[in-house]
Design a protein around this motif. Sequence first.
Motif, short mmCIF file in Angstrom:
data_model
loop_
_atom_site.label_atom_id
_atom_site.label_comp_id
_atom_site.label_asym_id
_atom_site.label_seq_id
_atom_site.Cartn_x
_atom_site.Cartn_y
_atom_site.Cartn_z
N LEU A 51 0.82 -1.21 0.00
CA LEU A 51 0.00 0.00 0.00
C LEU A 51 0.86 1.26 0.00
O LEU A 51 0.50 2.26 -0.63
N GLN A 52 1.99 1.23 0.70
CA GLN A 52 2.90 2.39 0.66
C GLN A 52 3.53 2.51 -0.71
O GLN A 52 3.69 3.61 -1.23
N GLY A 53 3.90 1.39 -1.31
CA GLY A 53 4.46 1.42 -2.65
C GLY A 53 3.50 2.01 -3.68
O GLY A 53 3.92 2.66 -4.63
N TYR A 57 -0.93 4.14 1.57
CA TYR A 57 -0.81 4.07 3.03
C TYR A 57 -0.45 5.43 3.62
O TYR A 57 -0.87 5.77 4.73
N GLN A 58 0.31 6.24 2.90
CA GLN A 58 0.67 7.57 3.39
C GLN A 58 -0.59 8.42 3.60
O GLN A 58 -0.69 9.17 4.57
N LYS A 59 -1.56 8.27 2.72
CA LYS A 59 -2.82 9.00 2.88
C LYS A 59 -3.56 8.55 4.12
O LYS A 59 -4.15 9.36 4.83
N PHE A 63 -4.35 10.78 7.52
CA PHE A 63 -5.70 10.88 8.06
C PHE A 63 -5.78 10.42 9.51
O PHE A 63 -6.32 11.10 10.38
N ALA A 64 -5.21 9.25 9.80
CA ALA A 64 -5.44 8.60 11.10
C ALA A 64 -4.26 8.68 12.06
O ALA A 64 -4.40 8.31 13.22
N GLY A 65 -3.10 9.08 11.61
CA GLY A 65 -1.95 9.18 12.51
C GLY A 65 -1.57 7.83 13.09
O GLY A 65 -1.35 6.86 12.39
N ALA A 66 -1.51 7.77 14.43
CA ALA A 66 -1.08 6.55 15.12
C ALA A 66 -2.00 5.37 14.88
O ALA A 66 -1.58 4.23 14.99
N TYR A 77 4.72 -0.17 6.30
CA TYR A 77 4.73 1.18 5.72
C TYR A 77 6.04 1.88 6.01
O TYR A 77 6.64 2.50 5.13
N LEU A 78 6.52 1.78 7.26
CA LEU A 78 7.75 2.44 7.65
C LEU A 78 8.95 1.88 6.89
O LEU A 78 9.81 2.64 6.43
N LEU A 79 9.01 0.55 6.74
CA LEU A 79 10.10 -0.06 5.98
C LEU A 79 10.09 0.41 4.53
O LEU A 79 11.13 0.74 3.96
N ALA A 80 8.91 0.40 3.91
CA ALA A 80 8.80 0.81 2.51
C ALA A 80 9.14 2.28 2.34
O ALA A 80 9.84 2.66 1.39
N LYS A 81 8.68 3.11 3.26
CA LYS A 81 8.96 4.55 3.17
C LYS A 81 10.46 4.81 3.29
O LYS A 81 11.02 5.59 2.51
N GLY A 82 11.13 4.12 4.23
CA GLY A 82 12.58 4.26 4.37
C GLY A 82 13.33 3.79 3.14
O GLY A 82 14.28 4.43 2.70
N ALA A 83 12.89 2.67 2.57
CA ALA A 83 13.54 2.15 1.37
C ALA A 83 13.34 3.09 0.18
O ALA A 83 14.26 3.30 -0.61
#
Length: 127
Positions: A51-53, A57-59, A63-66, A77-83
């Motif tokens: 979903l991040q790819g 997921y960023q959206k 919207f929902a934060g934590a 999501y965090l792993l994909a965003k960092g990559a």
Amino acid sequence: MFAEIWELVFDFVKAFAVGGLICMIAQVVINLTDLTAGKILVTFLLAGVVLQGLGLYQKLVDFAGAGATVPISGFGYLLAKGAMQGAEEGWFGAVTGAFSAASAGVTAAVIFSLIMAFLFKAKTKKN
């Protein structure tokens, strides 16, 4: 003043609703399938990555934060965003970006697990 309080309450409601929805989906999968807990965790982690790819997921995080970052899909999501951020620096950055993005959370989990292991005595589960 009242508007700020209302906005804060609404942020909590959004986080609870989205986090609860993710957990509800996991519970439905547990109840309706014979998948093991490990397979469900991996599926949710990979769903966060995919979903991040796709940029979705960023959206959800915006919207929902934590409510979107705390479940295991948030770790994906965090792993994909960092990559993805590291990939801007090349192939090596794509690999190390995922590690550096998740390092604080993994380190905290290991340290707190170690502390709990020292504080409490482990017992075997009796069926």
